[in-house]
Design an enzyme around this catalytic site. Structure first.
Site, PDB file in Angstrom:
ATOM      1  N   ILE A  40      39.450   9.301  43.298  1.00  0.00           N
ATOM      2  CA  ILE A  40      39.623   7.858  43.497  1.00  0.00           C
ATOM      3  C   ILE A  40      38.429   7.246  44.232  1.00  0.00           C
ATOM      4  O   ILE A  40      38.205   6.040  44.154  1.00  0.00           O
ATOM      5  CB  ILE A  40      40.950   7.596  44.243  1.00  0.00           C
ATOM      6  CG1 ILE A  40      41.468   6.186  43.988  1.00  0.00           C
ATOM      7  CG2 ILE A  40      40.815   7.857  45.739  1.00  0.00           C
ATOM      8  CD1 ILE A  40      42.909   5.987  44.422  1.00  0.00           C
ATOM      9  N   ASN A  97      37.439  22.447  49.905  1.00  0.00           N
ATOM     10  CA  ASN A  97      37.561  22.379  51.358  1.00  0.00           C
ATOM     11  C   ASN A  97      38.869  23.021  51.793  1.00  0.00           C
ATOM     12  O   ASN A  97      39.918  22.779  51.196  1.00  0.00           O
ATOM     13  CB  ASN A  97      37.527  20.915  51.815  1.00  0.00           C
ATOM     14  CG  ASN A  97      36.156  20.286  51.618  1.00  0.00           C
ATOM     15  OD1 ASN A  97      35.147  20.919  51.899  1.00  0.00           O
ATOM     16  ND2 ASN A  97      36.117  19.060  51.119  1.00  0.00           N
ATOM     17  N   GLU A 105      41.430  16.956  53.333  1.00  0.00           N
ATOM     18  CA  GLU A 105      42.273  15.778  53.593  1.00  0.00           C
ATOM     19  C   GLU A 105      43.631  15.864  52.920  1.00  0.00           C
ATOM     20  O   GLU A 105      44.593  15.296  53.419  1.00  0.00           O
ATOM     21  CB  GLU A 105      41.574  14.509  53.082  1.00  0.00           C
ATOM     22  CG  GLU A 105      40.365  14.098  53.891  1.00  0.00           C
ATOM     23  CD  GLU A 105      39.647  12.915  53.260  1.00  0.00           C
ATOM     24  OE1 GLU A 105      40.145  12.376  52.255  1.00  0.00           O
ATOM     25  OE2 GLU A 105      38.584  12.555  53.785  1.00  0.00           O
ATOM     26  N   VAL A 106      43.677  16.498  51.759  1.00  0.00           N
ATOM     27  CA  VAL A 106      44.934  16.545  50.996  1.00  0.00           C
ATOM     28  C   VAL A 106      45.422  17.993  50.969  1.00  0.00           C
ATOM     29  O   VAL A 106      44.690  18.889  50.509  1.00  0.00           O
ATOM     30  CB  VAL A 106      44.726  16.021  49.556  1.00  0.00           C
ATOM     31  CG1 VAL A 106      46.035  16.098  48.780  1.00  0.00           C
ATOM     32  CG2 VAL A 106      44.214  14.585  49.574  1.00  0.00           C
ATOM     33  N   HIS A 110      42.662  21.787  45.836  1.00  0.00           N
ATOM     34  CA  HIS A 110      41.902  21.060  44.818  1.00  0.00           C
ATOM     35  C   HIS A 110      40.471  21.553  44.859  1.00  0.00           C
ATOM     36  O   HIS A 110      39.909  21.787  45.927  1.00  0.00           O
ATOM     37  CB  HIS A 110      41.957  19.549  45.019  1.00  0.00           C
ATOM     38  CG  HIS A 110      41.709  19.095  46.422  1.00  0.00           C
ATOM     39  ND1 HIS A 110      42.645  19.251  47.417  1.00  0.00           N
ATOM     40  CD2 HIS A 110      40.640  18.506  47.003  1.00  0.00           C
ATOM     41  CE1 HIS A 110      42.167  18.765  48.549  1.00  0.00           C
ATOM     42  NE2 HIS A 110      40.937  18.316  48.338  1.00  0.00           N
TER      43      HIS A 110
END
Ligand code: AMP
Length: 125
Positions: A40, A97, A105-106, A110
């Site tokens: 995004i 990460n 962050e999530v 991913h």
């Protein structure tokens, strides 16, 4: 806020919601093992995220708990997405990460695929 990669899976994370089609994503690939969609907030001309369909917090969690079929399916999906996007000849970078120091962050595994320009040094020095 960065993710503590040792925490249990939170099924309210944004990528879990994308997997359940509760929020939209610009999807580029989907099979039994993986979903790929555009980031995004792209940090390169091509910035695609590939996530496993299973509930895994991070690379650490996935590599420890996923089945051989899930691991093979996910790794092949990353390669398929990059190949289909025409990124093999110009080249691309993968990034996953994991945890606080990496600024994850999530809290759903991913792999970032970055491409579309010379990507510079691996890390800020
Ligand atoms: P990381 O810091 O490795 O956890 O990266 C998380 C990535 O997810 C960032 O590049 C965000 O821009 C991206 N992101 C967050 N929310 C969404 C969303 N709803 N759709 C697509 N990408 C997202």
């Amino acid at each position: 806020m960065a993710v503590d990669a040792t925490q249990p899976y939170d099924d309210q994370n944004v990528f879990a919601k994308i997997l359940r089609s509760e929020i939209p994503a610009r999807k580029v690939f989907e099979d039994d093992w993986a979903l790929a969609f555009h980031d995004i907030n792209p940090q390169a001309p091509t910035h695609i995220l590939v996530i496993p369909k299973g509930a895994y917090v991070s690379w650490d969690d996935f590599s420890a708990r996923a089945s051989e079929a899930e691991i093979a399916g996910f790794v092949r999906a990353v390669g398929t997405v990059a190949r289909a996007a025409g990124l093999v000849a110009p080249g691309y970078r993968l990034l996953a990460n994991t945890g606080t120091d990496a600024h994850q962050e999530v809290p759903h595994l991913h792999v970032h695929i970055f491409a579309g320009r010379p990507l510079g040094p691996m890390l800020v020095r």
